[in-house]
Design a protein around this motif. Structure first.
Motif, mmCIF file in Angstrom:
data_model
loop_
_atom_site.group_PDB
_atom_site.id
_atom_site.type_symbol
_atom_site.label_atom_id
_atom_site.label_comp_id
_atom_site.label_asym_id
_atom_site.label_seq_id
_atom_site.Cartn_x
_atom_site.Cartn_y
_atom_site.Cartn_z
ATOM 1 N N PRO A 50 0.482 -1.349 0.059
ATOM 2 C CA PRO A 50 -0.014 -0.290 -0.172
ATOM 3 C C PRO A 50 0.814 1.132 -0.202
ATOM 4 C CG PRO A 50 0.279 -0.636 2.088
ATOM 5 C CD PRO A 50 0.761 -1.917 1.891
ATOM 6 N N LEU A 51 0.155 2.373 -0.520
ATOM 7 C CA LEU A 51 0.791 3.402 -0.309
ATOM 8 C C LEU A 51 1.249 3.976 1.067
ATOM 9 C CD1 LEU A 51 -1.101 6.108 -3.484
ATOM 10 C CD2 LEU A 51 1.363 5.081 -3.205
ATOM 11 N N PRO A 52 2.547 4.787 1.618
ATOM 12 C CA PRO A 52 2.276 4.967 2.909
ATOM 13 C C PRO A 52 1.630 6.443 3.240
ATOM 14 C CG PRO A 52 4.639 5.227 2.105
ATOM 15 C CD PRO A 52 3.612 4.275 0.814
ATOM 16 N N PRO A 53 1.165 6.472 4.559
ATOM 17 C CA PRO A 53 0.872 7.458 4.694
ATOM 18 C C PRO A 53 1.440 8.946 4.882
ATOM 19 C CG PRO A 53 0.331 6.086 6.424
ATOM 20 C CD PRO A 53 1.122 4.914 5.197
ATOM 21 N N GLY A 54 2.526 7.972 5.261
ATOM 22 C CA GLY A 54 3.826 9.189 5.924
ATOM 23 C C GLY A 54 5.055 8.846 5.366
ATOM 24 N N PHE A 55 6.393 9.232 5.212
ATOM 25 C CA PHE A 55 7.562 9.278 5.660
ATOM 26 C C PHE A 55 7.682 8.071 6.497
ATOM 27 C CE2 PHE A 55 12.199 9.447 6.439
ATOM 28 C CZ PHE A 55 12.676 8.642 4.845
ATOM 29 N N THR A 183 4.528 8.804 -6.447
ATOM 30 C CA THR A 183 4.526 8.874 -4.781
ATOM 31 C C THR A 183 6.380 7.776 -5.270
ATOM 32 O OG1 THR A 183 3.061 8.601 -3.759
ATOM 33 C CG2 THR A 183 4.898 7.668 -2.996
ATOM 34 N N PHE A 184 6.710 8.222 -4.769
ATOM 35 C CA PHE A 184 8.564 8.055 -4.945
ATOM 36 C C PHE A 184 9.260 7.756 -3.614
ATOM 37 C CE2 PHE A 184 8.536 10.759 -8.072
ATOM 38 C CZ PHE A 184 9.183 10.147 -9.193
ATOM 39 N N LEU A 185 9.438 5.983 -3.671
ATOM 40 C CA LEU A 185 9.257 5.523 -2.257
ATOM 41 C C LEU A 185 11.521 4.893 -2.930
ATOM 42 C CD1 LEU A 185 6.824 3.840 -0.912
ATOM 43 C CD2 LEU A 185 7.627 5.433 0.014
#
Length: 310
Positions: A50-55, A183-185
């Motif tokens: 999932p897309l993380p809610p924040g860093f 979104t970049f991770l």
């Protein structure tokens, strides 16, 4: 880590612990979805990443996101994994016998199995992993400030570039995604950039024609996510090491070299043999000089050299 497994680039040091955890903890559903062999490229349902809610998101938050995935998305992505066009293209299909009839039960079961992977594979290694991720993000932000956003994007991976106001990744599939945000991770597990692009509307909706106007067939489209490899650390040359020793002293130069990877002052003392108090004294000086960065863990403080990072 799951994305690295789908790309077939999971480091050897993690493949064995992951296999062992699958077997000893009886994580049958997750094992059916994720192959850990070298070069075992395949697709797994995107709701598992999932897309993380924040860093600074917590593991519990991400596991909750998996467990509470909408049923329409679970059904669509499992269909892609089981018999969709993408699964056939990359040579990976999902045994339908392992799937619960209730999609929500499937998601909850997978979240429980993912928690076991976190506890037994990633958690013991997480402080050092997190330190590397935070260091990489800090370096990328410096690149944005010094050279601009386009330069920062193009520094992520040789296959990623910025063209006419859009991010492009050159790969085996040709897909145009018209989204306002990406979104970049960073990842320490992969060797090349990977993408997570919502596969459900194009491949899992009976009779769906992307060329025909009309409402989107599902309530929500997931924004794309780019996962890029953390930049390798650049060790100093012998000449650089000699200059550092001359400028900051031999002891501090040795400590600086010892924290090329994140380490506590106690770990540095164990390697170099001075007392922990001596190491702590010199590390604090190096930190104030901007030569090392500090990352706080729940129980420990890790230090890492800023030399040659990025």
């Amino acid at each position: 880590m799951l994305i690295a497994a789908t790309a077939g680039t999971l480091p050897p040091a993690l493949r064995a612990p992951l296999r062992q955890t699958f077997a000893t903890r009886r994580l049958d559903l997750l094992a059916a979805l994720v192959r850990v062999d070298r070069d075992a490229g395949h697709y797994i349902p995107d709701f598992l990443t999932p897309l993380p809610p924040g860093f600074e998101s917590r593991t519990a938050e991400e596991l909750h996101a998996v467990a509470t995935t909408p049923t329409w998305r679970i059904a669509g992505e499992l269909n892609v994994a089981a018999c969709g066009e993408l699964a056939n293209t990359v040579g990976r299909t999902l045994p339908r016998g392992l799937i619960e009839t209730d999609e929500q039960q499937t998601a909850e079961r997978l979240a429980t199995e993912l928690e076991q992977v976190w506890l037994h594979v990633l958690a013991p290694r997480w402080p050092r992993i997190r330190a590397r991720l935070e260091a990489d993000v800090a370096d990328r932000l410096q690149t944005v400030g010094r050279q601009g956003f386009a330069a920062a994007i193009e520094s992520l991976d040789p296959r990623i570039d910025w063209h006419d106001g859009a991010v492009r990744l050159h790969g085996r599939f040709e897909v145009e995604v018209r989204e306002a945000a990406v979104t970049f991770l960073p990842s320490v597990f992969i060797t090349g950039a990977a993408t997570v692009i919502d596969p459900v509307p194009q491949r899992a909706v009976p009779g769906y024609d992307p060329e025909q106007p009309g409402p989107w067939p599902y309530p929500q489209r997931r924004p794309p996510m780019f996962v890029y490899p953390v930049a390798p650390r650049k060790p100093g040359t012998p000449a650089q090491a000699a200059r550092e020793a001359e400028l900051i002293g031999r002891t501090r130069a040795r400590i600086l070299a010892a924290v090329a990877d994140p380490a506590t002052t106690g770990e540095v003392a164990g390697r170099l043999r001075p007392s922990p108090s001596t190491v702590s004294y010199h590390v604090q000086i190096l930190h104030r000089a901007g030569l090392v960065r500090r990352t706080r863990d729940v129980r420990r403080v890790l230090y890492q050299s800023t030399r040659g990072a990025g």
